[in-house]
Design an enzyme around this catalytic site. Structure first.
Site, short mmCIF file in Angstrom:
data_model
loop_
_atom_site.label_atom_id
_atom_site.label_comp_id
_atom_site.label_asym_id
_atom_site.label_seq_id
_atom_site.Cartn_x
_atom_site.Cartn_y
_atom_site.Cartn_z
N GLU A 88 0.83 -1.22 0.00
CA GLU A 88 0.00 0.00 0.00
C GLU A 88 0.86 1.26 0.00
OE1 GLU A 88 -2.95 2.10 3.20
OE2 GLU A 88 -2.95 -0.09 3.20
N HIS A 93 8.69 -0.40 5.35
CA HIS A 93 8.24 -0.45 6.74
C HIS A 93 8.08 -1.88 7.19
CE1 HIS A 93 4.72 -0.10 4.09
NE2 HIS A 93 4.07 -0.89 4.94
N HIS A 95 5.96 -4.21 9.87
CA HIS A 95 4.81 -4.28 10.77
C HIS A 95 5.20 -5.11 12.00
CE1 HIS A 95 1.52 -3.15 7.83
NE2 HIS A 95 2.46 -3.52 6.96
P1 AMP Z 1 1.42 -2.10 3.48
O1 AMP Z 1 2.03 -1.04 2.59
O2 AMP Z 1 0.62 -3.12 2.68
O3 AMP Z 1 2.45 -2.79 4.35
O4 AMP Z 1 0.38 -1.40 4.46
C1 AMP Z 1 0.54 -0.07 4.86
C2 AMP Z 1 0.05 0.11 6.28
O5 AMP Z 1 0.17 1.49 6.60
C3 AMP Z 1 -1.43 -0.29 6.52
O6 AMP Z 1 -1.48 -1.21 7.60
C4 AMP Z 1 -2.09 1.05 6.87
O7 AMP Z 1 -3.12 0.92 7.83
C5 AMP Z 1 -0.93 1.88 7.39
N1 AMP Z 1 -1.08 3.31 7.22
C6 AMP Z 1 -1.41 4.00 6.10
N2 AMP Z 1 -1.44 5.33 6.33
C7 AMP Z 1 -1.10 5.51 7.62
C8 AMP Z 1 -0.94 6.65 8.47
N3 AMP Z 1 -1.13 7.90 8.04
N4 AMP Z 1 -0.59 6.43 9.77
C9 AMP Z 1 -0.38 5.19 10.25
N5 AMP Z 1 -0.51 4.07 9.49
C10 AMP Z 1 -0.88 4.22 8.21
#
Ligand code: AMP
Length: 133
Positions: A88, A93, A95
């Protein structure tokens, strides 16, 4: 500039749980479980973790280890699980997810709804544990 760079710079608000010169950790806005944290390099926007240079890669995981210890101390859980997706947000990053069962790491599951106050309280608890390490 990615949304996560803006978060690391403080231009977009986040619930901070830990910070060093190079790395930043904050609560996921849509957590899989209370305490779900994202760990990022502040100054590297590459969207694929295995593109990081070795020093940044090793430093990111060393920082994530400390954050995971702080999460385990602050949030009731059996252990802290790890996932790297990046489907996304195009900024590397990690998790870190407090787990009660393996199902807590299912990204398709229904997510708990937490209030901003609850998120702020969890972040403060993790930050307090991080600062003891
Ligand atoms: P991924 O790129 O698939 O690892 O997922 C991106 C993660 O970032 C998801 O779990 C979202 O809920 C999280 N996310 C997106 N925007 C924000 C934000 N502004 N603050 C905190 N988490 C976020």
């Amino acid at each position: 500039m990615t949304i996560f760079t803006k978060i690391a710079k403080g231009e977009i608000p986040s619930w901070k749980v830990a910070e060093s010169d190079e790395f930043y950790a904050f609560l996921d806005i849509n957590p899989l479980a209370p305490g779900h944290t994202l760990v990022i390099p502040k100054n590297v926007e590459d969207d694929y973790i295995f593109h990081l240079d070795e020093a940044t890669y090793a430093g990111l995981w060393a920082f994530a280890r400390k954050v995971a210890l702080a999460i385990k101390a602050a949030v009731p859980c059996k252990r802290v699980g790890v996932a790297v997706l990046g489907m996304e947000v195009p900024h590397t990053h990690i998790h870190l997810v407090p787990l009660q069962t393996e199902g807590d790491l299912n990204f398709r599951k229904e997510r708990p709804v937490l209030t901003p106050d609850q998120q702020a309280g969890i972040a403060a608890s993790i930050l307090a544990e991080y600062e003891k390490l």
